[in-house]
Design an enzyme around this catalytic site. Structure first.
Site, PDB file in Angstrom:
ATOM      1  N   GLU A   1      -7.440  -8.578  11.158  1.00  0.00           N
ATOM      2  CA  GLU A   1      -6.706  -9.396  10.200  1.00  0.00           C
ATOM      3  C   GLU A   1      -5.590 -10.170  10.898  1.00  0.00           C
ATOM      4  OE1 GLU A   1      -5.341  -6.956   6.949  1.00  0.00           O
ATOM      5  OE2 GLU A   1      -7.139  -5.715   7.035  1.00  0.00           O
ATOM      6  N   GLY A   2      -5.257 -11.316  10.329  1.00  0.00           N
ATOM      7  CA  GLY A   2      -4.100 -12.075  10.798  1.00  0.00           C
ATOM      8  C   GLY A   2      -4.269 -12.769  12.134  1.00  0.00           C
ATOM      9  N   LYS A   3      -5.505 -12.929  12.610  1.00  0.00           N
ATOM     10  CA  LYS A   3      -5.740 -13.567  13.910  1.00  0.00           C
ATOM     11  C   LYS A   3      -6.348 -14.947  13.777  1.00  0.00           C
ATOM     12  CE  LYS A   3      -4.485  -9.678  15.645  1.00  0.00           C
ATOM     13  NZ  LYS A   3      -3.055  -9.540  15.968  1.00  0.00           N
ATOM     14  N   GLY A   4      -6.548 -15.419  12.549  1.00  0.00           N
ATOM     15  CA  GLY A   4      -7.129 -16.739  12.354  1.00  0.00           C
ATOM     16  C   GLY A   4      -8.612 -16.783  12.621  1.00  0.00           C
TER      17      GLY A   4
ATOM     18  N   SER B   1     -10.893 -15.476  10.295  1.00  0.00           N
ATOM     19  CA  SER B   1     -11.555 -15.372   8.988  1.00  0.00           C
ATOM     20  C   SER B   1     -11.996 -13.961   8.638  1.00  0.00           C
ATOM     21  CB  SER B   1     -12.754 -16.334   8.923  1.00  0.00           C
ATOM     22  OG  SER B   1     -12.340 -17.654   9.137  1.00  0.00           O
ATOM     23  N   SER B   2     -11.087 -13.021   8.746  1.00  0.00           N
ATOM     24  CA  SER B   2     -11.400 -11.648   8.365  1.00  0.00           C
ATOM     25  C   SER B   2     -11.722 -11.561   6.875  1.00  0.00           C
ATOM     26  CB  SER B   2     -10.225 -10.723   8.706  1.00  0.00           C
ATOM     27  OG  SER B   2      -9.031 -11.166   8.070  1.00  0.00           O
ATOM     28  N   SER B   3     -10.969 -12.252   6.045  1.00  0.00           N
ATOM     29  CA  SER B   3     -11.208 -12.175   4.598  1.00  0.00           C
ATOM     30  C   SER B   3     -12.536 -12.829   4.223  1.00  0.00           C
ATOM     31  CB  SER B   3     -10.053 -12.836   3.833  1.00  0.00           C
ATOM     32  OG  SER B   3      -9.893 -14.188   4.219  1.00  0.00           O
TER      33      SER B   3
ATOM     34  N   ASP C   1     -14.827 -21.291   6.204  1.00  0.00           N
ATOM     35  CA  ASP C   1     -14.876 -19.940   6.763  1.00  0.00           C
ATOM     36  C   ASP C   1     -16.074 -19.162   6.223  1.00  0.00           C
ATOM     37  OD1 ASP C   1     -12.552 -20.796   7.825  1.00  0.00           O
ATOM     38  OD2 ASP C   1     -11.249 -19.460   6.688  1.00  0.00           O
TER      39      ASP C   1
END
Length: 975
Positions: free
Chosen positions: A641-644, A646-648, A674
C-alpha cells in the site's frame, strides 16, 4: 495478587539534582506513566519540575512531596479527537501549528530562560518536541522517554492534510535530533529521529490495594464477573443500556460525566478514582488502546477487549504486543455502539494472559536519568544529527511496516509479518515444485490453471493449512489472529473460487489520465489473491459476534458477508469485516453509492472493506444481481500500500472477479486506468489505453532488450493527498480558461471587423476554435496549439476565490475548489497536454528498430515526464534522489564502456512520493546497477527501497480457479 514492596534501585544521590520533565498535551496516559518515573526521582532526593497541560490533581494525587513542582503550560497538542475513538487529522495539524509553530520563537525564549532560572541539570521529554530544542539552546542535556514520537504519528496526517503542513513533521524530527538519547518503552513504533536508544521494561503504576479489598469497598462479590469500561470519555452520542452486559455481569465506568445516568448494572467511578487498583480488581477491560491501558492490562494479566481508534499510528504496535501475550480481543465499533458485547466479553475471560516481563520501567528509567544528569554518557556518537534527520524524514513517511526495512521494529511485531507473509519473492524452482505437489494433494482443481505462478501456489498452500491453525501443537497459534478468523470462513465440502489480480507500474501517462491522455501501464509481479465461497444462510459458518447480531434481530438466518484480509497487522486496520447483505438495501432498492460511502466511513478501521464489499453493491446496481446466499471471502495481497502501484485496484479487481465467478457472471464492470491494467493486462506487455474515459487500444509488447523496474522511495504516496487534488483542480481550471479564451476568439471572429487577423477567417481555424471552445479533455489540445494560442492566457497561479468569481466552476465532479487556496494553473495544465504527446512518442519508439538512439530517446521521455511532475509540485526528495541516482549511473564511465545500461526514470502515479519507474537494457549488468542504486539510496537515507521487478498476467488472463478440498487430505490432517 502479590503487591511488591517499594524498590530501592534508585539510590539517593549525593548531589541534589533538578529535572525539568515535559509532558505532551495528548490525554492523561502520558502524565500517568510520567508519575512513576517522577516518583522514583523524588524518592532519590531530587527536585522535579513537571511542565504539562494536564490538571494538577493527576500528579499531586499520586505524589505528595515538596520536591514536586507543577508548571501548567501547553507546548504541544498531540492528536485532536472528535470523540473517544476518532482522531481529526487535519485539526491535529492545525492545532499543532497554532500551539507550537506560530509561537515557536517566544516558546524557545521563554523555556530557555525558565530552564536557566531553575538551574535544571537535565531536561526529560515525554515526548514534547520543542523541549529538546529548548534544552539544546540552554546548553542542557536532554533525554526522551516514550514508546512513540510525533513525527511518526503526524506523518500520515500530512498525506491527508497536504503539502502546506509537511514542514511540521520535518521540524519535529529536527527538534528530536537534539535529544541525547531515547529511553524506549515496550510497544514502541519506529522512531528514526533517535539513533541512540536504551530499552527499559514496562512503566506501570503500582497497586495500592488488593483485589479483594477493592471489591469489598465497591460491594461486589468475588465471583461476580466485572468489566471496567475505560475510554477516557465515551464515544459521541452513546448511551449505555442494561442489556449490553451478559446476565450477572457488572461494569465499572471510567470518565463518565456527573450528569450521565447509567443502568443499574453499571457503576460510575469518581473522577479521581485510582484506576490501576480497579483494573486489577476486574475480570477484563473494555476500552481503547493506549500505552497506559495496555501496560496495565499486561502487568495485571487482565484480558483487554479493545476498539480501534481512527488514525492513531501508535496503536498497531501496542495492539500486536497485547495480542502476542494473549491478552487482547478486538471488538468491532458497530458492536460496541449497538451493545453486542457478550461474545467478546466471554471470549476475553477464556484467555490466559502470559506476560512475564518486567514492570519496573519507571524505576529503571529514573536510575538512567539520574546517572545521565550526574554526567554519565549513554550515547555512542556514531551517527550525526544530520544523518538522524535524513532518516527521520524518509522513515517518518515510511508507514508500511515491511519485513527487513526497519531494524527498530521489535521481534514480537516482526512475527506478525513473517507469519502472514504471503508477499515473499517468487519461489525457487525446487520450492515451486514442492508447492505444486502440495496444493495438488490438497485440492481438486475443477476449473482453471495456476499457470505456474508461484504466488498462486503459495496462496493455495496457505489456504490448505487454515484448518491446522487450531492444532494444539501449533506453537504459533497465539500469533495467528487473522488466520484463526480465516479458518472459520469456509465449508471445505463446498467449492471455492480463487482469482488473482496484479498491481501495476505506471510507465507513462500517470496523472494525465484525468485529462484524457494515452497511458502505458505494466502489470507487476506482485498481486492480490481472493478466495470466495457462497453458502446457503443456514449452512454459513458465522463468527460469534455476527451470530449474536443476527439473533438479536430475531429474523432467522439471513445472507451475510464475512471478509478476512491478511496483512492488516502491517497497517492500522481491522483484519475482519462482516455485514448483513440486506444492509445494502434501501427499501426495495439497492442503496445509492453516496449512502454506501457513508456506511463504510462509519468505522475508518473497517473502511478498507469498501474496496471489496463495494463490488457486491456495484453488481446489484449495474447488473441487477440478487444475492440470496451468504458469501465468505479471503483476501491476501502482496501489492504494498501507499507505493503508487495500485494496491486498491488489485483488491477491487480480484474481488469483483471472484464474486462474479462464484455467481456465474461474465463481463462484470470495473473502473479505469488502474483497474483496467489489473484486469486486462498481460505479462511483459504494456496496456495502452486512452482515458476518454477508458478505451483500451491494445497491448504493446515490451521489446526483449528493454526492461522496466519500480523502485520504492519509502515516501508514502496518496492520491487522496491535497497535492494531487490541487494539481488536478489546476488542470481543470486551465481547461476552463482555454475554453473561455477559445469562445472569446470565436466571438471576435463572428464579423470580419472584429477579427484579429485575416487568418482567423479561415474555415480550418474556426473549426479548431469551435472544437477548443468545447474541449472535453485537455489532452485533445495539441502542444503547438497550446503554445500558439493559450499559454500566455493562463496565469501561473490563481486563488480559488478569484477563479470562481470569474469562471464560476471548473467542471470537475471529483474535486472541490477551496476559495482560500492558491492553485498552480499553467504547469498543471501544461503537463497533461505534453504528457499525451510524450506517451504517443514513447509507444511509437517501442516498436522502432533497436538502437542506442531508441533507448536514449525513451529514457529522455521518462526524464521529461519526471521534471514535469516536479513543475506541478508533485515531486519529492526521495523520488528526485532516485532519478538522480539513475542519471549518475547512466552517465558513469562504466555504463559508457558497456554501451549504457540504464536510460531513464520518472516518478509514477499520483506523485508526491511512491515509486519511481526505471528503464534500461534487459541485462545482468542493469540488474546489478539497480541493486547498486538500492544500496546507495540506503546509504544516503537509511532506507532500503523495495524493487518491483517482473511482470505477471492480469485478472482476465488468469481467469479463475474453481477448487474443492480433497476429503482424503482433510482426513490425513485429522489423523
Amino acid at each position: 495478587m502479590r503487591i511488591e514492596k517499594e524498590a530501592e534501585a534508585v539510590s539517593a544521590s549525593r548531589n541534589h539534582l533538578v529535572f525539568a520533565y515535559y509532558v505532551t498535551g495528548h490525554g492523561f496516559g502520558h502524565a500517568t506513566r510520567v508519575i512513576e518515573v517522577v516518583r522514583h526521582l523524588i524518592l532519590a532526593g531530587h527536585d522535579v519540575h513537571v511542565v504539562s497541560g494536564a490538571p494538577e490533581f493527576v500528579f499531586t494525587s499520586a505524589i505528595q512531596s515538596p520536591r514536586l513542582f507543577i508548571r501548567k503550560v501547553l507546548l504541544d497538542c498531540g492528536a485532536v479527537q472528535a470523540d473517544a475513538l476518532t482522531v481529526d487529522r487535519l485539526a491535529s495539524l492545525e492545532k499543532y501549528h497554532e500551539t507550537a509553530v506560530v509561537p515557536r520563537a517566544s516558546i524557545l525564549a521563554t523555556e530557555v530562560e525558565w530552564l536557566n532560572s531553575i538551574k535544571a541539570d537535565l531536561v526529560v521529554s515525554d515526548v514534547v518536541p520543542v523541549a529538546c530544542r529548548a534544552a539544546a539552546d540552554a546548553g542542557i542535556r536532554s533525554v526522551c522517554v516514550t514508546n512513540f514520537s510525533w513525527d511518526f504519528i503526524y506523518a500520515e496526517y500530512v498525506m491527508a492534510a497536504g503539502h502546506h503542513h509537511r514542514s511540521i513533521v520535518w521540524q519535529i524530527a529536527e527538534d528530536y535530533s537534539h535529544c541525547e538519547f531515547l529511553i524506549r518503552l515496550p510497544g514502541y513504533c519506529p522512531m528514526p529521529a533517535f539513533r541512540d536508544i536504551v530499552d527499559v521494561p514496562l512503566v506501570v503504576r503500582r497497586l495500592h490495594k488488593q483485589r479483594k479489598e477493592v471489591r469489598k469497598e465497591l460491594g461486589i462479590r468475588e465471583d461476580t464477573k466485572l468489566v471496567i469500561l475505560n475510554f477516557g470519555g465515551q464515544p459521541a452520542g452513546w448511551k449505555l443500556k442494561e442489556e449490553y452486559l451478559p446476565p450477572g455481569w457488572l461494569c465499572l465506568v471510567c470518565g463518565a460525566s456527573e450528569t450521565e445516568e447509567v443502568p443499574p448494572n453499571f457503576i460510575k467511578l469518581a473522577k479521581d478514582a485510582y484506576t490501576p487498583d480497579l483494573i486489577a480488581a476486574s475480570d477484563c477491560m473494555l476500552g481503547k488502546i493506549g500505552y497506559g491501558t495496555v501496560s496495565e492490562a499486561l502487568a495485571f494479566k487482565l484480558p483487554f477487549v479493545f476498539v480501534r481508534r481512527d488514525y492513531f499510528n501508535e496503536e498497531p504496535f501496542l495492539r500486536n504486543m497485547l495480542e502476542y501475550y494473549q491478552s487482547g480481543v478486538e471488538m468491532i465499533r458497530r458492536d460496541l455502539l449497538t451493545g453486542h458485547w457478550k461474545p467478546y466479553l466471554e471470549r476475553a475471560i477464556s484467555l490466559k494472559p502470559c506476560y512475564e516481563g518486567g514492570t519496573n520501567g519507571g524505576e529503571v528509567a529514573a536510575h538512567i536519568l539520574q546517572e545521565t544528569a550526574s554526567g554519565k554518557n549513554y550515547t555512542s556518537d556514531k551517527f550525526s544529527g544530520a544523518r538522524r534527520l535524513r532518516d527521520a524524514i524518509v522513515l517518518g513517511y515510511q508507514l508500511q511496516r515491511v519485513p527487513g526495512r526497519d531494524l527498530c521494529i521489535p521481534d514480537w511485531y516482526a512475527n506478525a509479518e513473517s507469519e502472514l507473509g504471503l508477499s515473499s519473492p517468487p519461489l525457487s524452482v525446487e520450492g515451486r515444485g514442492s508447492h505444486m505437489e502440495s496444493y495438488m494433494e490438497d485440492f481438486d482443481v475443477l476449473h482453471g490453471d495456476v499457470q505456474g505462478l508461484s504466488d498462486t501456489m503459495s496462496f493455495l498452500k496457505n489456504l490448505a493449512e487454515l484448518d491446522s491453525v487450531y492444532d494444539k501443537g501449533n506453537a504459533e497459534k497465539r500469533q495467528m489472529r487473522e488466520r484463526k478468523a480465516a479458518a472459520g470462513l469456509f465449508n471445505w465440502e463446498e467449492d471455492i473460487f480463487v482469482t488473482r489480480a496484479p498491481g501495476r507500474l505506471d510507465v507513462m501517462g500517470g496523472i494525465a489520465d484525468y485529462s484524457g491522455s494515452l497511458v502505458l501501464q505494466m502489470p507487476i509481479r506482485e498481486a492480490c489473491h481472493v478466495a470466495v465461497q457462497r453458502n446457503h444462510p443456514t449452512k454459513h459458518r458465522l463468527w460469534k459476534h455476527a451470530q449474536a447480531r443476527q439473533n438479536a434481530k430475531g429474523e432467522g438466518s439471513k445472507p451475510v458477508l464475512q471478509i478476512v484480509s491478511y496483512g492488516s497487522e502491517l497497517s492500522n486496520r481491522a483484519p475482519t469485516f462482516d455485514m448483513d447483505l440486506s444492509d445494502f438495501m434501501d427499501g426495495d432498492k439497492s442503496m445509492s453509492y453516496e449512502k454506501a460511502r457513508k456506511y463504510f466511513a462509519q468505522d475508518p478501521a473497517q473502511k478498507w472493506a469498501a474496496y471489496i464489499a463495494g463490488t457486491i453493491l456495484v453488481l446489484m446496481k449495474e447488473l441487477g444481481v440478487h444475492f440470496e446466499d451468504s458469501i465468505s471471502l479471503l483476501v491476501s495481497s502482496s501489492v504494498p500500500e501507499g507505493k503508487g502501484v495500485s494496491s486498491s485496484a488489485s483488491v477491487e479487481v480480484a474481488s469483483m472477479s471472484a464474486i462474479a465467478a462464484a455467481h456465474g457472471l461474465i463481463g462484470a464492470p470495473c473502473g479505469v486506468m488502474d483497474q483496467m491494467t489489473s484486469a486486462c493486462g498481460e505479462a511483459d506487455k504494456l496496456l495502452a489505453m486512452v482515458c476518454q474515459p477508458a478505451e483500451v487500444i491494445g497491448l504493446v509488447d515490451i521489446p526483449r532488450h528493454i526492461r522496466f523496474w519500480g523502485i520504492d522511495s519509502g515516501i508514502r504516496h496518496s492520491v487522496g493527498g491535497a497535492d494531487y487534488g490541487s494539481v488536478r483542480i489546476g488542470a481543470f481550471m486551465g481547461r476552463r480558461m482555454i475554453k473561455s479564451r477559445a469562445l472569446e476568439l470565436l466571438s471576435n471572429c463572428s464579423s470580419p471587423a472584429n477579427c484579429i487577423s485575416q487568418d482567423d477567417l479561415e474555415d480550418d481555424g474556426i473549426e479548431l476554435l469551435e472544437a477548443e471552445s468545447s474541449l472535453d479533455y485537455l489532452c485533445n489540445l495539441p502542444p503547438h496549439r497550446y503554445e500558439a494560442m493559450y499559454v500566455k492566457q493562463l496565469p501561473e497561479t490563481i486563488t480559488g476565490e478569484a477563479f470562481v468569481e470569474k469562471y464560476s466552476d471548473h467542471n470537475d465532479a471529483v474535486t472541490v475548489i477551496d476559495p482560500k487556496r492558491v492553485y498552480g494553473v499553467r504547469a498543471s495544465a501544461r503537463h497533461p497536454i505534453y504528457e499525451n504527446f510524450r506517451v504517443k512518442a514513447f509507444k511509437a519508439l517501442l516498436t522502432s528498430a533497436t538502437s542506442d538512439d531508441q533507448l536514449t530517446s525513451l529514457g529522455e521521455l521518462l526524464y521529461q515526464c519526471h521534471y514535469s511532475y516536479s513543475a506541478c509540485g508533485l515531486g519529492s526528495d526521495g523520488t528526485d534522489r532516485l532519478v538522480q541516482l539513475v542519471q549518475d549511473m547512466q552517465h558513469s564511465k562504466v555504463s559508457k564502456s558497456e554501451d549504457g545500461t540504464l536510460y531513464g526514470a520518472k516518478i509514477t502515479g499520483g506523485g508526491s512520493g511512491g515509486t519511481v519507474c526505471v528503464m534500461g537494457r534487459n541485462s545482468l549488468s542493469s540488474s546489478h546497477q539497480i541493486i547498486e542504486i538500492q544500496q546507495r539510496y540506503k546509504g544516503a537515507t537509511g532506507f532500503l527501497p523495495y524493487v518491483f521487478d517482473g511482470s505477471s498476467p492480469g485478472a482476465g488472463k488468469f481467469g479463475y480457479l474453481k477448487i474443492r478440498r480433497r476429503l482424503s487430505s482433510l482426513k490425513a490432517k485429522e489423523q
